[in-house]
Design a protein around this motif. Sequence first.
Motif, PDB file in Angstrom:
ATOM      1  N   HIS A  57       0.837  -1.201   0.000  1.00  0.00           N
ATOM      2  CA  HIS A  57       0.000   0.000   0.000  1.00  0.00           C
ATOM      3  C   HIS A  57       0.871   1.250   0.000  1.00  0.00           C
ATOM      4  O   HIS A  57       1.983   1.242   0.520  1.00  0.00           O
ATOM      5  CB  HIS A  57      -0.922   0.042   1.233  1.00  0.00           C
ATOM      6  CG  HIS A  57      -1.732  -1.201   1.424  1.00  0.00           C
ATOM      7  ND1 HIS A  57      -2.905  -1.448   0.741  1.00  0.00           N
ATOM      8  CD2 HIS A  57      -1.534  -2.275   2.230  1.00  0.00           C
ATOM      9  CE1 HIS A  57      -3.405  -2.616   1.120  1.00  0.00           C
ATOM     10  NE2 HIS A  57      -2.589  -3.132   2.017  1.00  0.00           N
ATOM     11  N   LEU A  59       0.309   5.184   1.222  1.00  0.00           N
ATOM     12  CA  LEU A  59      -0.600   6.075   1.944  1.00  0.00           C
ATOM     13  C   LEU A  59      -0.249   7.515   1.618  1.00  0.00           C
ATOM     14  O   LEU A  59       0.858   7.987   1.917  1.00  0.00           O
ATOM     15  CB  LEU A  59      -0.490   5.846   3.463  1.00  0.00           C
ATOM     16  CG  LEU A  59      -1.195   4.614   4.058  1.00  0.00           C
ATOM     17  CD1 LEU A  59      -0.772   3.314   3.400  1.00  0.00           C
ATOM     18  CD2 LEU A  59      -0.957   4.547   5.561  1.00  0.00           C
ATOM     19  N   TRP A  90      -4.601   6.208  10.461  1.00  0.00           N
ATOM     20  CA  TRP A  90      -4.962   5.411   9.299  1.00  0.00           C
ATOM     21  C   TRP A  90      -5.596   4.096   9.753  1.00  0.00           C
ATOM     22  O   TRP A  90      -5.029   3.367  10.559  1.00  0.00           O
ATOM     23  CB  TRP A  90      -3.735   5.117   8.441  1.00  0.00           C
ATOM     24  CG  TRP A  90      -3.005   6.350   7.999  1.00  0.00           C
ATOM     25  CD1 TRP A  90      -2.069   7.055   8.707  1.00  0.00           C
ATOM     26  CD2 TRP A  90      -3.131   7.025   6.747  1.00  0.00           C
ATOM     27  NE1 TRP A  90      -1.610   8.122   7.990  1.00  0.00           N
ATOM     28  CE2 TRP A  90      -2.246   8.131   6.766  1.00  0.00           C
ATOM     29  CE3 TRP A  90      -3.914   6.808   5.603  1.00  0.00           C
ATOM     30  CZ2 TRP A  90      -2.108   9.014   5.692  1.00  0.00           C
ATOM     31  CZ3 TRP A  90      -3.775   7.682   4.534  1.00  0.00           C
ATOM     32  CH2 TRP A  90      -2.899   8.764   4.579  1.00  0.00           C
ATOM     33  N   PHE A  92      -7.334   0.409   8.433  1.00  0.00           N
ATOM     34  CA  PHE A  92      -7.418  -0.511   7.298  1.00  0.00           C
ATOM     35  C   PHE A  92      -8.824  -1.073   7.216  1.00  0.00           C
ATOM     36  O   PHE A  92      -9.302  -1.747   8.126  1.00  0.00           O
ATOM     37  CB  PHE A  92      -6.408  -1.646   7.456  1.00  0.00           C
ATOM     38  CG  PHE A  92      -6.287  -2.517   6.233  1.00  0.00           C
ATOM     39  CD1 PHE A  92      -5.669  -2.045   5.087  1.00  0.00           C
ATOM     40  CD2 PHE A  92      -6.779  -3.814   6.226  1.00  0.00           C
ATOM     41  CE1 PHE A  92      -5.551  -2.840   3.961  1.00  0.00           C
ATOM     42  CE2 PHE A  92      -6.661  -4.611   5.119  1.00  0.00           C
ATOM     43  CZ  PHE A  92      -6.041  -4.126   3.967  1.00  0.00           C
ATOM     44  N   GLY A  95      -9.831  -3.371   2.370  1.00  0.00           N
ATOM     45  CA  GLY A  95      -8.653  -3.594   1.553  1.00  0.00           C
ATOM     46  C   GLY A  95      -7.784  -2.378   1.327  1.00  0.00           C
ATOM     47  O   GLY A  95      -6.821  -2.435   0.552  1.00  0.00           O
ATOM     48  N   LYS A  96      -8.086  -1.257   2.000  1.00  0.00           N
ATOM     49  CA  LYS A  96      -7.255  -0.061   1.828  1.00  0.00           C
ATOM     50  C   LYS A  96      -7.158   0.715   3.144  1.00  0.00           C
ATOM     51  O   LYS A  96      -7.979   0.543   4.047  1.00  0.00           O
ATOM     52  CB  LYS A  96      -7.824   0.840   0.735  1.00  0.00           C
ATOM     53  CG  LYS A  96      -9.184   1.437   1.053  1.00  0.00           C
ATOM     54  CD  LYS A  96      -9.659   2.355  -0.071  1.00  0.00           C
ATOM     55  CE  LYS A  96     -10.999   3.004   0.289  1.00  0.00           C
ATOM     56  NZ  LYS A  96     -11.457   3.924  -0.778  1.00  0.00           N
ATOM     57  N   TRP A  97      -6.161   1.566   3.223  1.00  0.00           N
ATOM     58  CA  TRP A  97      -5.949   2.407   4.395  1.00  0.00           C
ATOM     59  C   TRP A  97      -6.607   3.762   4.175  1.00  0.00           C
ATOM     60  O   TRP A  97      -6.374   4.420   3.156  1.00  0.00           O
ATOM     61  CB  TRP A  97      -4.457   2.598   4.649  1.00  0.00           C
ATOM     62  CG  TRP A  97      -3.766   1.363   5.145  1.00  0.00           C
ATOM     63  CD1 TRP A  97      -3.097   0.437   4.402  1.00  0.00           C
ATOM     64  CD2 TRP A  97      -3.679   0.928   6.507  1.00  0.00           C
ATOM     65  NE1 TRP A  97      -2.594  -0.560   5.203  1.00  0.00           N
ATOM     66  CE2 TRP A  97      -2.927  -0.278   6.504  1.00  0.00           C
ATOM     67  CE3 TRP A  97      -4.143   1.427   7.717  1.00  0.00           C
ATOM     68  CZ2 TRP A  97      -2.647  -0.988   7.673  1.00  0.00           C
ATOM     69  CZ3 TRP A  97      -3.857   0.728   8.883  1.00  0.00           C
ATOM     70  CH2 TRP A  97      -3.118  -0.456   8.859  1.00  0.00           C
ATOM     71  N   SER A  98      -7.423   4.177   5.145  1.00  0.00           N
ATOM     72  CA  SER A  98      -8.126   5.461   5.050  1.00  0.00           C
ATOM     73  C   SER A  98      -7.767   6.328   6.254  1.00  0.00           C
ATOM     74  O   SER A  98      -7.744   5.840   7.390  1.00  0.00           O
ATOM     75  CB  SER A  98      -9.646   5.249   5.005  1.00  0.00           C
ATOM     76  OG  SER A  98     -10.006   4.444   3.900  1.00  0.00           O
TER      77      SER A  98
END
Length: 401
Positions: A57, A59, A90, A92, A95-98
């Motif tokens: 990933h 970020l 952040w 998870f 399936g993604k880091w926000s």
Amino acid sequence: MARKSSADDGLEHRLHRSVSCFAFNGDRTQIAISPNDSNILVYEVTPGSTDQWKLLHELKGHDSFVSGIDWSATTNLIVSSGHDRNAYVWRFDGGKWSPTLVILRINRAANCVQWSPDGNKFAVGSAAKQVPVCHYEVSNNWWVSKMIKRHKSSILTLDWHRNNKFLLTGGSDYKTRIFSAFISDIDSTDDEEDFENIFKDQFKFGAILAEFDCSKGWIESVRWSPSGFRVAFVGHDSTITFVQILEGAEPNVQCLRVKNLPFREVIFLSDDCIVAAGHECNPYLYVNKGSEATPNWEFREKLDKEGAEGAGGAAKKSSKVSAFAASKLLFQSTTSKGTSGSGMGPTVLKTRHQNQITECKVLFEDDSESSSSFWSCGTDGRILNWDLKKLGISMDGLNIS
């Protein structure tokens, strides 16, 4: 240790051009790093060389240099700080880091960040002479801060006590301080370690519990010991200071001035074993030769045996070097750091790291309070593992199980 990369003149693999900070997840299968810019990269960690690590990933959120990263083993949340005066948490999901909004309320750069041991708050050292201690507000879905304002200059480094209440800070005013970071809404008033007889104001947020004015340079790194009754910090004046906290008496303070270039990082491998590293590109081992109440710290040895086969390798000589470049290389080769080569062509240090070590992390197993290994990163772009046992370092007196 990482294997050597034949593509890098016999040196160990560079993950990036530079690495300023890093953090592992709880089970150490992933690592988040800052490649000395505004991005954060998350890799899958595999045994062996870092050239086998897989980028998972990227970020993006900071607008400037990322100054700190920490990954909570309790909550699996990543927190980052940057010179854009922001911090992000952040999460998870899907399936993604926000990122989640953090209300820092500072008007200068955020220099460092660290989760508390319980993972329910984090602290940010800032150039605004303040330390925001942030906790989560569920109703608003953001992280809010309470300010510690008793500093006189930029806060460059900080470290949480294992009780989740005390915060150790160091800054460019040459002072190291212990603060109460107790927040009544989220912290327990239990005092299992009997600090009430040592720090009277331990439950008063922002209170200065202790202050140390030993260094004559800005404080580069501060650390609590695993037991929570010892402190170590390093200054840019090439000093390393050890503090023993005592009940009913003034702390026992020992300051050593070293001949080498300044340290940038200090860590405890146990209560009686410290590693310091920095501009010398080589970790230094310090051991307590005294008692529990009256420790006596001494330098034992360098962990990187400079000049050993494979430590740095030999540089490929360049046949065409300008007069200016040759003069510069000749000057570099006569500095205190070990180099190989005659001053003609690229200079290679006789150490595993080829530039300053910027950060070190020790990863304790479960409830253990000692470890024989740690990780380091540097502006040479390398992330290296150091295992004292594999390096042949004697374990006598280190108090490492």
